[in-house]
Design an enzyme around this catalytic site. Structure first.
Site, PDB file in Angstrom:
ATOM      1  N   ASN A 427      11.743  50.037 -33.395  1.00 43.19           N
ATOM      2  CA  ASN A 427      10.159  50.520 -33.440  1.00 43.19           C
ATOM      3  C   ASN A 427       9.591  49.005 -33.672  1.00 43.19           C
ATOM      4  OD1 ASN A 427      11.078  49.897 -36.281  1.00 43.19           O
ATOM      5  ND2 ASN A 427       9.412  50.758 -36.979  1.00 43.19           N
ATOM      6  N   CYS A 429       8.364  47.191 -35.953  1.00 42.86           N
ATOM      7  CA  CYS A 429       8.892  46.357 -37.249  1.00 42.86           C
ATOM      8  C   CYS A 429      10.436  46.269 -37.049  1.00 42.86           C
ATOM      9  CB  CYS A 429       8.298  46.930 -38.398  1.00 42.86           C
ATOM     10  SG  CYS A 429       6.398  46.903 -38.228  1.00 42.86           S
ATOM     11  N   GLU A 431      12.920  48.170 -38.249  1.00 42.91           N
ATOM     12  CA  GLU A 431      13.878  48.963 -39.037  1.00 42.91           C
ATOM     13  C   GLU A 431      14.217  50.412 -38.683  1.00 42.91           C
ATOM     14  OE1 GLU A 431       9.697  50.293 -40.471  1.00 42.91           O
ATOM     15  OE2 GLU A 431      10.620  48.792 -39.223  1.00 42.91           O
TER      16      GLU A 431
END
EC number: 1.17.4.1
Length: 771
Positions: A427, A429, A431
């Protein structure tokens, strides 16, 4: 000179009245250090004829905040003034505020435009006495000044641009928005949120209980098809998600490279760069959530793609603007074979997915077999040294902080969604690791635990952590069913696989409260046990939900359905903190309600709200600058300020020394025990940071946003870091590369006006994935 009161009446300015108001809010503070008269005198200096009492309070709060470096209690006073100001400007009763939000009429067209949903209003009306009675408004005063200002800026609901919610109203709205008619669970959630044990992610805080209750943080997409229809249908999906404040990760490895033949038009493809320019302009055009956050996307590409070198230049500061996409983030989805070729200084073949199909659909040995087959058949576009590509990656990271690095094989090999198919991207970010395809858009709902709260009487309370995690699982699981989905493909995916993402904030704060240096053996052991507890509690809660509601639709065939948990995939044996075998037996019997559970995210904004350090990160500095309307001022690490004040070690000389050293205390004459605990990220070996990420990785079934901090990065340093992380089996090798700016000119004075500590931007940073 007069002031204008809240009721519109004029009143002469009275110094004593201003002082009295400030003094009333000093209860419980250290009166040896807090001086209400000094604040009042500075307020008087800022007064003009016709100033409002609201403006006076705002000024008083900012002035108190500027005094924080003198004593930490000034930060509390600043928040109290600001909160008291809001309380005077808003209605007290939760039910009345919700009624105003529901009855909102758009002044432009006269239409009823409810801000909260009708179901939320119905619930509040039915249970208003109970809900009104359990709210504890004193908890609003527990926020620090900047946490409260963050809430004011983006989170508290407004009517005609005027804030009508108090923080406690927002938290109750979120709790009711999630649990709806289950009032007891709503009250349980409200209390845990308002006591700061955990927080839901920003989209949940923004939208829970509202007319468009889009509470999900992360969306993962694959390009539907390598065609005009596929590219623009995918773009529409991205636009609709971005409109509703979702962060996007998009895999484009199946899009043909530049110079490739297009059979439909008998033409030649321009490759991915012109396409990404269109996506970049869409990201710029779409404004998420009424200025809460601009549109954001991370674009994932595998390094065998023939356009890889142009891709790595997309965020460079120089070069042809036609070949730049400064509003997109770039990320690499790296197969192990590439890392092996770099390590061995081997050749690397660049290919077009149209001419070498299927490479993005396979991983591990299967990828290696297909890739080397295409090499033997000479289907590649060109051959270069693997280290030439690697050097371009490192150069881009040093210049721009990106591309993000994720390891394709580790992400697929160690995913409980492996039975669904090949995972092609993460995604925004880095994670979230979830399966998506042309018919499904992966979604994740997030929340983060405030680890500092679990340090009780000098020890870490693992049992309380497990209990709070179980509440979070139940909450996030409910969000899946009641969420407003921007596109149907997202709803299909989320309800089939039911993944959630639990993260943390305040790990550094927890270590400090226990007096553990971040890189100590004690901290490293606690790091493992915290995530072991989170994973255990999440599995236990998800299994209990499965016992009641059944396992998620695609459970059969998953690792968990075969008795294999995340730590088994890392070949790690858990500690004896929890009894794992009975839990495994229970999972074999009932299954799990959620395919994925743990995903430490950046927590950029929510950590600021709760006054914690971000995610799993150490402190980047012990002193930094905040910008407010009245100017800039310095903020000191509150733990350090408190301990130095208590030990009578805090003075202007120490403050100026820390500022001169960019937030470090290592060159001061402070005691060694303090220096060890308050090392900044720049003073902790990055090898330790990466090792701690791998240690907790055995209990993280998605991945983790891990930044790399190197003050003066070089090719050799970065290469060493990346290969160390890869060798440890990390899924996310790097989120951002954080570097220090070039050294400031020689400082001839330690005057605070001449020394500029690091500036912390107060804008929203990745609010979407902020848990």
């Amino acid at each position: 000179m007069f002031v204008i009161k809240r009721n519109g009446y004029k009143e002469n300015v009275m110094f004593d009245k201003i002082t009295s108001r400030i003094r009333k809010l000093c209860y419980g503070l250290n009166t040896d250090h807090i001086d209400p008269i000094k604040i009042a005198m500075k307020v008087i200096q800022g007064i003009y004829n016709g100033v409002t009492t609201v403006e006076l309070d705002t000024l008083a709060a900012e002035i108190a905040a500027t005094c924080t470096t003198q004593h930490p209690d000034y930060a509390i006073l600043a928040a109290r003034i600001a909160v008291s100001n809001l309380h005077k400007e808003t209605k007290k009763l939760f039910s009345e505020v919700m009624e105003d939000l529901f009855n909102y009429v758009n002044p432009k067209n006269g239409k009823h435009s409810p801000i909260i949903s009708s179901i939320t209003m119905d619930i509040v009306n039915k249970y208003k006495d109970k809900l009104n009675s359990v709210i504890i408004y004193e908890r609003d005063f527990s926020y620090n000044y900047f946490g409260f200002k963050t809430l004011e800026k983006s989170y508290l609901l407004k009517i005609n641009n005027k804030i009508v919610e108090r923080p406690q109203h927002m938290l109750m709205r979120v709790a009711v928005g999630i649990h709806q008619w289950d009032i007891d669970s709503a009250i349980e959630t409200y209390n845990l949120l308002s006591e700061k044990w955990f927080t839901h992610a920003s989209p949940t805080l923004f939208n829970a209980g509202t007319s468009r209750h889009q509470m999900s943080s992360c969306f993962l997409l694959n390009m539907i098809d390598d065609s005009i229809e596929g590219i623009y249908d995918t773009l529409k999906r991205c636009a609709l998600i971005s409109k509703m404040a979702g962060g996007i990760g998009l895999s484009i490895s199946n899009i043909r490279a530049s110079g490739s033949y297009i059979s439909g038009t008998n033409g030649i493809s321009n490759g991915i760069i012109p396409m990404l320019r269109v996506y970049n302009n869409t990201a710029r055009y779409i404004d998420q959530g009424g200025n809460k956050r601009p549109g954001v996307m991370a674009i994932y590409l595998e390094p065998w793609h023939s356009d890889i070198m142009a891709f790595l230049d997309l965020k460079k500061n120089t070069g042809n603007e036609e070949h730049r996409t400064r509003d997109l983030f770039i990320a690499l989805w790296i197969p192990d074979l590439f890392m092996k070729r770099v390590k061995d200084d081997g050749e690397w073949s660049l290919m077009c997915p149209d001419e070498c199909p299927g490479l993005d659909n396979v991983w591990g040995d299967e990828f290696e077999r297909l890739y080397t087959l295409y090499e033997r058949e000479r289907r590649y576009k060109s051959i270069i040294k693997a280290r030439v590509v690697w050097k371009a990656i490192i150069e881009s990271q040093i210049e721009t902080g990106t591309p993000f690095i994720l390891y394709k094989d580790a992400c697929n090999k160690k995913s409980n969604q492996q039975n669904l198919g090949t995972i092609k991207c993460s995604n925004l970010c880095t994670e979230i690791i979830q399966y998506a395809d042309a018919n499904e858009v992966a979604v994740c709902n997030l929340a983060s635990v405030a680890l500092n709260m679990f340090v009780i009487d000098g020890r870490f309370d693992f049992l309380k952590l497990k209990d709070v995690v179980k509440v979070i699982v139940r909450n996030l699981n409910k969000i899946i069913d009641i969420n407003y989905y921007p596109i149907p493909e997202a709803e299909i995916s989320n309800k089939r696989h039911r993944p959630i993402g639990i993260g943390v904030q305040g790990l550094a704060d927890a270590f400090i409260l226990l007096n553990y240096p971040f890189d100590s053996l004690e901290a490293q052991d606690l790091n493992k046990k915290i995530f072991e507890t989170i994973y255990y509690g999440a599995l236990e809660a998800s299994c209990e939900l499965a016992e009641k509601e059944g396992p998620y639709d695609t459970y059969v065939g998953s690792y968990a359905s075969n008795g294999i948990l995340q730590y088994d995939l890392w070949n790690v044996v858990p500690s004896d903190l929890w009894n794992w075998e009975p839990l495994k037996d229970k999972i074999r019997t009932y299954g799990l309600r959620n395919s994925l559970l743990v995903a430490p995210m950046p927590t950029a904004s929510t950590a600021q709200i709760l006054g914690n350090n971000e995610s799993v990160e150490p402190y980047t500095s012990n002193i930094y600058t905040r910008r407010v309307l009245s100017g800039e001022f310095q903020v000191v690490n509150p733990h350090l300020l408190r301990v130095l004040t208590e030990r009578k070690l805090w003075n202007d000389e120490i403050k100026n020394r820390i500022m001169a050293d960019g937030g470090s205390i290592q060159n001061t004459n402070l005691p060694e025990d303090i220096k060890r605990v308050y090392k900044t990220i720049w003073e902790i070996p990055q090898k330790t940071i990466i090792k701690m990420a791998a240690d907790r990785g055995a209990f993280i079934d998605q991945s983790q946003s891990m930044n790399i901090h190197i003050a003066d990065p070089s090719y050799s340093k970065l290469t060493s870091m990346h290969f160390y992380g890869w060798s440890l089996g990390l899924k996310t090798g790097m989120y951002y590369l954080r570097t220090k700016p070039a050294s400031a000119p020689i400082q001839f004075t330690l005057d605070k006006d001449k020394i500029k500590p690091p500036v912390v931007c107060d804008s929203e940073i990745c609010t979407s994935c902020s848990g």
